[in-house]
Design a protein around this motif. Structure first.
Motif, PDB file in Angstrom:
ATOM      1  N   ALA B 144      18.125  62.327  72.449  1.00  0.00           N
ATOM      2  CA  ALA B 144      17.137  61.346  72.808  1.00  0.00           C
ATOM      3  C   ALA B 144      16.725  60.356  71.579  1.00  0.00           C
ATOM      4  N   MET B 145      16.418  61.154  70.438  1.00  0.00           N
ATOM      5  CA  MET B 145      15.515  60.573  69.587  1.00  0.00           C
ATOM      6  C   MET B 145      16.759  59.815  68.378  1.00  0.00           C
ATOM      7  N   ALA B 146      18.008  60.498  68.405  1.00  0.00           N
ATOM      8  CA  ALA B 146      18.633  60.038  67.376  1.00  0.00           C
ATOM      9  C   ALA B 146      19.029  58.666  66.857  1.00  0.00           C
ATOM     10  N   HIS B 147      19.050  57.995  67.833  1.00  0.00           N
ATOM     11  CA  HIS B 147      19.272  56.431  67.724  1.00  0.00           C
ATOM     12  C   HIS B 147      17.964  55.601  67.640  1.00  0.00           C
ATOM     13  N   ASP B 148      16.945  56.320  67.324  1.00  0.00           N
ATOM     14  CA  ASP B 148      15.547  55.735  66.917  1.00  0.00           C
ATOM     15  C   ASP B 148      15.198  54.623  67.951  1.00  0.00           C
ATOM     16  N   PRO B 149      15.079  54.965  69.311  1.00  0.00           N
ATOM     17  CA  PRO B 149      14.513  54.136  70.351  1.00  0.00           C
ATOM     18  C   PRO B 149      13.172  53.623  70.309  1.00  0.00           C
ATOM     19  N   ASP B 150      12.819  52.600  70.828  1.00  0.00           N
ATOM     20  CA  ASP B 150      11.342  52.133  70.804  1.00  0.00           C
ATOM     21  C   ASP B 150      10.831  52.861  71.867  1.00  0.00           C
ATOM     22  N   GLU B 168       5.506  73.358  67.829  1.00  0.00           N
ATOM     23  CA  GLU B 168       6.416  72.800  66.957  1.00  0.00           C
ATOM     24  C   GLU B 168       7.244  71.417  67.520  1.00  0.00           C
ATOM     25  N   LEU B 169       7.504  71.541  68.885  1.00  0.00           N
ATOM     26  CA  LEU B 169       7.876  70.228  69.379  1.00  0.00           C
ATOM     27  C   LEU B 169       6.985  69.270  69.684  1.00  0.00           C
ATOM     28  N   VAL B 170       5.924  69.918  70.180  1.00  0.00           N
ATOM     29  CA  VAL B 170       4.711  68.988  70.819  1.00  0.00           C
ATOM     30  C   VAL B 170       4.215  68.356  69.599  1.00  0.00           C
ATOM     31  N   THR B 171       4.142  68.846  68.087  1.00  0.00           N
ATOM     32  CA  THR B 171       3.850  68.207  67.003  1.00  0.00           C
ATOM     33  C   THR B 171       4.872  67.124  66.904  1.00  0.00           C
ATOM     34  N   LEU B 172       5.935  67.671  66.889  1.00  0.00           N
ATOM     35  CA  LEU B 172       7.091  66.567  66.496  1.00  0.00           C
ATOM     36  C   LEU B 172       7.247  65.306  67.286  1.00  0.00           C
ATOM     37  N   VAL B 173       6.821  65.779  68.450  1.00  0.00           N
ATOM     38  CA  VAL B 173       6.859  64.430  69.540  1.00  0.00           C
ATOM     39  C   VAL B 173       5.702  63.583  69.285  1.00  0.00           C
ATOM     40  N   ARG B 174       4.309  64.314  68.891  1.00  0.00           N
ATOM     41  CA  ARG B 174       3.188  63.580  68.576  1.00  0.00           C
ATOM     42  C   ARG B 174       3.527  62.804  67.422  1.00  0.00           C
ATOM     43  N   THR B 175       3.901  63.242  66.234  1.00  0.00           N
ATOM     44  CA  THR B 175       4.265  62.500  64.982  1.00  0.00           C
ATOM     45  C   THR B 175       5.322  61.432  65.456  1.00  0.00           C
ATOM     46  N   TRP B 176       6.207  61.467  66.205  1.00  0.00           N
ATOM     47  CA  TRP B 176       7.223  60.448  66.459  1.00  0.00           C
ATOM     48  C   TRP B 176       6.446  59.538  67.332  1.00  0.00           C
ATOM     49  N   ALA B 177       5.875  59.949  68.152  1.00  0.00           N
ATOM     50  CA  ALA B 177       4.979  58.937  68.976  1.00  0.00           C
ATOM     51  C   ALA B 177       3.839  57.889  68.480  1.00  0.00           C
ATOM     52  N   ARG B 178       3.593  58.360  67.100  1.00  0.00           N
ATOM     53  CA  ARG B 178       2.589  57.611  66.475  1.00  0.00           C
ATOM     54  C   ARG B 178       3.066  55.941  66.041  1.00  0.00           C
ATOM     55  N   ALA B 194      -2.364  67.701  74.859  1.00  0.00           N
ATOM     56  CA  ALA B 194      -1.864  67.893  73.551  1.00  0.00           C
ATOM     57  C   ALA B 194      -1.309  66.761  72.696  1.00  0.00           C
ATOM     58  N   LEU B 195      -0.720  65.713  73.691  1.00  0.00           N
ATOM     59  CA  LEU B 195      -0.160  64.837  72.899  1.00  0.00           C
ATOM     60  C   LEU B 195      -0.785  63.443  72.932  1.00  0.00           C
ATOM     61  N   GLN B 196      -2.317  63.616  73.395  1.00  0.00           N
ATOM     62  CA  GLN B 196      -3.228  62.732  73.375  1.00  0.00           C
ATOM     63  C   GLN B 196      -2.884  61.238  74.093  1.00  0.00           C
ATOM     64  N   ALA B 197      -2.046  61.725  75.176  1.00  0.00           N
ATOM     65  CA  ALA B 197      -1.466  60.532  76.005  1.00  0.00           C
ATOM     66  C   ALA B 197      -2.547  60.040  76.953  1.00  0.00           C
ATOM     67  N   GLY B 198      -2.198  58.835  77.384  1.00  0.00           N
ATOM     68  CA  GLY B 198      -2.765  58.284  78.607  1.00  0.00           C
ATOM     69  C   GLY B 198      -2.258  58.917  79.739  1.00  0.00           C
ATOM     70  N   LEU B 199      -2.934  58.923  80.943  1.00  0.00           N
ATOM     71  CA  LEU B 199      -2.152  59.816  82.092  1.00  0.00           C
ATOM     72  C   LEU B 199      -1.896  58.806  83.125  1.00  0.00           C
ATOM     73  N   ALA B 200      -1.056  59.204  84.045  1.00  0.00           N
ATOM     74  CA  ALA B 200      -0.601  58.773  84.997  1.00  0.00           C
ATOM     75  C   ALA B 200       0.000  59.955  86.145  1.00  0.00           C
TER      76      ALA B 200
END
Lengths: 286, 309
Positions: B144-150, B168-178, B194-200
């Motif tokens: 999902a990440m390899a093609h560098d999506p927005d 590990e993956l939460v950290t990775l996704v969090r870093t990615w989502a910065r 943990a991802l410090q995301a907004g909620l729906a």
């Protein structure tokens, strides 16, 4: 709060950025074509498993075995005409049909079963590439098996002057694979989970039943074109009874080839339109 | 970035999502809901796999269905397991990147880099069928990440992972989502927290709440809740509890227990404790409404289902 806009958890521009990444490479010059080739390669790799290779070997050896049995029963080599009839029934018809049924029919069903459909469906042009790439893989794989079967059958020397059949029959094999793979792609995208059964039905009803009706409907079949080309190549037409002449077309060979190519384009275009527009609810995936 | 306007998705007579209207700007968002709530349908609409039966979906300002421009900017990791048998993670990710339109050489490079990022570098050459579920999850994430999506859209991405891999993956996704946008569906609140995301929050196909964790907590503060009290003198204590301005009703549940309905369970609990102290009444048990995120979620579910008052 339904319908409200949640604020971002944090402003992205206020956070430290990721470590510098290498610049993203440019897209392929013809991305659609590159995707189709990628799918074809991937599908052929999937076919390169011991069970599939064993099945292909059996398929390739089957015509030779039948011809050898016929020769043994007859007590002498088959004359060219009889050999051509048998070879036509065995290679461009039986081997190609069976090979295509197992390669093109699962184009969607297999992806749904493996849980890979959704990965492909969210790629730009992924659905189209999946269908056309699988069609290409089916044509290449089945074509290779059928051509090998043809070579093997002709090389054992059970048909008198058999080698003269190599060129024409190679063309018949190619046209059979190209046209029928496109035809079978329709049931594969319309009823993916029953595609094999539906394709067998299509083969029997469209190719063999409608193809033998001397009316406009048989103009839409690949079998009419292949039969006509066989009759032309073997120069049988003048000696055929009038009722059998109704089962072949009058137009020249190039028109038969063009007709197969046109049918292929039409079948594939319809199949692409269906697969692009089709939706699979999450419950149908895997 | 994502805009749904009165979107309903029907599967025959079954409702996937029901009249959802939401605007999500750039950033990270968690889509919360129990199994069957409509999260995957919501993501299917956003990622262009499904067309809405009613309403309009816009992603990056355009309809995502059958739209290569939008799909090129989206990376999607579905919840379903990857049961591709013969391919290796390297082949699989390379294949997906090529399907995104990259040349074989570029796809190879991107696949290698991303597989390293998700921690699959050493296992990248092993067939997927021989990998653990956690490793297959990583392979899916890499795809999902390899093609560098927005916009990265993840559906239950941490299912089946052990705690270390999850971290590990939460950290990775969090870093990615910065630096890019993220939409993650989960039924586990702590993952989204943990991802410090907004909620729906989505329930029964409806979007019942959206906002930050704090905003949702505030929303829940306005919802009816209750405090359960077990005491040696329940009738006297219930009488005292009724004097609290936050109490909305009292009912007895057995010989020594009562429940007070309130919208401010903590305040009411403090009131009851003070009243019991003043009267010398022994409280055996006092359970205010759960205000943790899990509690909030459970409360919203109850309210939505009509179980809670």
């Amino acid at each position: 709060m339904t319908g409200q806009t949640p604020p971002p958890a944090r402003a992205p521009d206020q956070l430290p950025s990721l470590p510098a990444l290498a610049p993203l490479p440019a897209l392929a010059p013809l991305p659609a074509l590159a995707s189709i080739v990628a799918v074809a390669r991937f599908q052929i790799n999937r076919l390169l498993t011991p069970p599939r290779l064993a099945l292909a070997a059996i398929g390739a050896a089957f015509p030779t075995a039948v011809l050898l049995a016929a020769t043994k029963a007859r007590g002498s080599a088959l004359d060219t005409d009889l050999g051509a009839i048998l070879l036509y029934a065995l290679v461009p018809e039986a081997v190609c049909m069976l090979g295509l049924l197992v390669t093109i029919c699962p184009v969607v069903a297999d992806e749904l079963e493996r849980g890979t459909w959704v990965h492909i469906a969210v790629r730009p042009g992924g659905r189209r590439a999946l269908l056309l790439g699988t069609w290409l893989a089916a044509v290449l794989w089945t074509g290779a098996v059928a051509l090998f079967a043809l070579l093997l059958a002709l090389s054992v020397g059970v048909i008198e002057n058999g080698l003269i059949l190599l060129g024409p029959f190679s063309l018949l094999v190619c046209l059979s694979c190209i046209g029928r793979a496109a035809l079978f792609s329709l049931p594969a995208v319309i009823i993916p989970k029953r595609a094999l059964v539906a394709s067998v039905g299509v083969a029997l009803v469209v190719e063999y039943l409608a193809g033998l009706i001397p009316a406009v409907v048989n103009q839409l079949t690949v079998s009419l074109r292949l039969r006509t080309l066989l009759v032309r190549f073997m120069d049988w037409r003048q000696n055929m009874p009038i009722e059998l002449q109704l089962l072949v077309d009058d137009r020249p060979p190039w028109a038969q080839v063009a007709a197969v190519l046109i049918l292929t384009v039409v079948f594939l275009a319809v199949a692409v339109a269906i697969v692009e527009w089709r939706q699979f609810p999450p419950s149908e995936e895997s | 970035m994502i805009s749904l306007s009165h979107v309903t998705k029907l599967y025959g007579s079954v409702i996937g999502v029901n009249d959802v209207t939401v605007e999500l700007g750039a950033g990270a968002y968690g889509l919360l809901g129990p199994n069957g709530a409509g999260k995957t349908t919501f993501l299917g609409l956003v990622t262009g796999q499904l067309r809405p039966s009613i309403g309009q979906v816009r992603v990056f300002g355009e309809r995502p269905f059958f739209n290569a421009r939008v799909l090129r900017r989206i990376g999607y990791c579905p919840a379903s397991d990857l049961t591709e048998r013969s391919a290796t993670p390297r082949e699989w990710v390379r294949y997906l990147v090529q399907l995104s339109g990259f040349t074989p050489a570029a796809a190879r490079r991107l696949a290698e880099e991303t597989l390293e990022q998700v921690g699959l570098g050493e296992a990248a050459g092993r067939p997927l069928s021989t990998l653990s579920k956690g490793m297959r999850q990583r392979a899916k994430l890499a795809g999902a990440m390899a093609h560098d999506p927005d916009l990265l859209v993840l559906d239950e991405p941490f299912d089946g992972l052990d705690p270390v891999a999850r971290h590990e993956l939460v950290t990775l996704v969090r870093t990615w989502a910065r630096s890019r946008s993220l939409l993650i569906a989960s039924h586990l609140l702590h993952e989204v927290e943990a991802l410090q995301a907004g909620l729906a929050v989505i329930l029964g196909g409806r979007l019942v709440a959206s906002g930050s964790v704090h905003e949702i907590s505030q929303l829940v503060d306005t919802l009816p809740s209750e405090v359960r009290v077990v005491s040696t003198a329940p009738r006297r204590l219930a009488e005292l509890a009724c004097r609290c301005p936050e109490a909305e009703g009292v009912r007895f549940v057995g010989a020594d227990a009562f429940i007070v309905d309130t919208r401010a369970p903590r305040l009411l609990a403090d009131w009851v404790v003070e009243a019991a102290n003043a009267e010398g009444i022994l409280i055996r048990e006092l359970v205010p409404g759960d205000r943790s995120l899990e509690g909030i979620f459970g409360r919203l579910v109850q309210v939505h289902r009509g179980v809670a008052p």
